[in-house]
Design an enzyme around this catalytic site. Structure first.
Site, mmCIF file in Angstrom:
data_model
loop_
_atom_site.group_PDB
_atom_site.id
_atom_site.type_symbol
_atom_site.label_atom_id
_atom_site.label_comp_id
_atom_site.label_asym_id
_atom_site.label_seq_id
_atom_site.Cartn_x
_atom_site.Cartn_y
_atom_site.Cartn_z
ATOM 1 N N LYS A 1 -47.241 16.540 -11.555
ATOM 2 C CA LYS A 1 -45.883 17.087 -11.683
ATOM 3 C C LYS A 1 -45.455 17.662 -10.341
ATOM 4 O O LYS A 1 -46.202 18.446 -9.730
ATOM 5 C CB LYS A 1 -45.872 18.178 -12.750
HETATM 6 O O1 G3P Z 1 -41.669 21.743 -19.300
HETATM 7 C C1 G3P Z 1 -40.720 22.661 -18.814
HETATM 8 C C2 G3P Z 1 -40.623 23.807 -19.756
HETATM 9 O O2 G3P Z 1 -41.879 24.428 -19.898
HETATM 10 C C3 G3P Z 1 -39.608 24.847 -19.323
HETATM 11 O O3 G3P Z 1 -39.218 25.524 -20.480
HETATM 12 O O4 G3P Z 1 -38.471 27.449 -21.797
HETATM 13 O O5 G3P Z 1 -39.396 27.796 -19.472
HETATM 14 O O6 G3P Z 1 -37.144 26.710 -19.798
HETATM 15 P P1 G3P Z 1 -38.528 26.946 -20.384
#
Ligand code: G3P
Length: 219
Positions: free
Chosen positions: A83
């Site tokens: 990633k």
């Molecule tokens: O894979 C990306 C994800 O983990 C981000 O999620 O909730 O931190 O915006 P969030």
């Protein structure tokens, strides 16, 4: 649509993998930090639980450092997906890895222009963060629709749209309606997909009526 689970919680991954609904896993530095586990160790364990792509994010910000870290991550297991952030160095690293046959998930995507660059860099997956756009009053799902439409214009684009930063089942259904290839779900959102009060109520009524019939179960 493929479902990835967005966590490094091994117990959650094992439990959800048993449903047959888990096609991969995504992590990021915040998720790894939250796990409290050694990065390489937890990625190796996850790769042994789930056959599909397991995203492990580099923390270097320069292309040389990203390549050095990514090469170490790729050696952990066959199904490690590197990633990288959506920066010029991240796209250079992406091109390096995908040209050598290693899967790359380009993350922190917030615009169609960024997604276009990732596809041109040969990304395996692009991760637009819908929830974080919604959080600032923008339309995260509109970005998904734009990227899916844009990519569909070019047969040579092989990048899959991996919808990330998902907050609820509506995000998942909307993404599927738009033809996104993958959704990466927090464990709680994946579990919530099955819930409906009328299903619970209907099953309870069926079983109650069966009991009243006095008949024995077939087996
Ligand atoms: O894979 C990306 C994800 O983990 C981000 O999620 O909730 O931190 O915006 P969030």
């Amino acid at each position: 649509m493929k479902f990835f689970v967005d966590t490094a919680d091994v117990a959650e991954i094992k439990d959800l993998a048993a449903t047959g609904m888990v096609d991969g896993v995504t992590t990021n530095p915040s998720i790894i930090a939250k796990s409290g586990r050694d990065f390489a160790e937890v990625i190796k364990e996850i790769c042994g639980i789930v056959e599909g792509p397991v995203s492990a994010e580099v923390t270097a910000t320069d292309v040389k450092g990203m390549i050095k870290e990514g090469e170490k991550l790729a050696k952990i297991a066959e199904n490690v997906c590197i990633k990288v952030p959506l920066t010029w160095d991240g796209l250079k690293a992406c091109k390096h890895f995908t040209s050598n046959g290693t899967q790359v998930n380009v993350t922190l995507c917030f615009s169609a222009a960024q997604a276009l660059l990732a596809a041109k860099a040969g990304a395996t997956f692009i991760s637009p963060f819908v929830g974080r756009l919604d959080d600032i009053g923008q339309d995260g799902m509109q970005l998904i629709d734009d990227i899916v439409t844009m990519y569909s214009q070019y047969d040579h684009f092989e990048t899959e749209v991996l919808v990330a930063s998902i907050r609820n089942p509506v995000h998942v259904v909307d993404a599927a309606m738009m033809g996104a290839h993958v959704a990466t779900l927090p464990p709680a959102v994946l579990r919530s997909l099955i819930s409906h009060p009328l299903t619970d109520k209907g099953l309870a009524a069926f079983l109650a009526d069966w009991e009243k019939s006095g008949q024995k179960k077939i087996a």
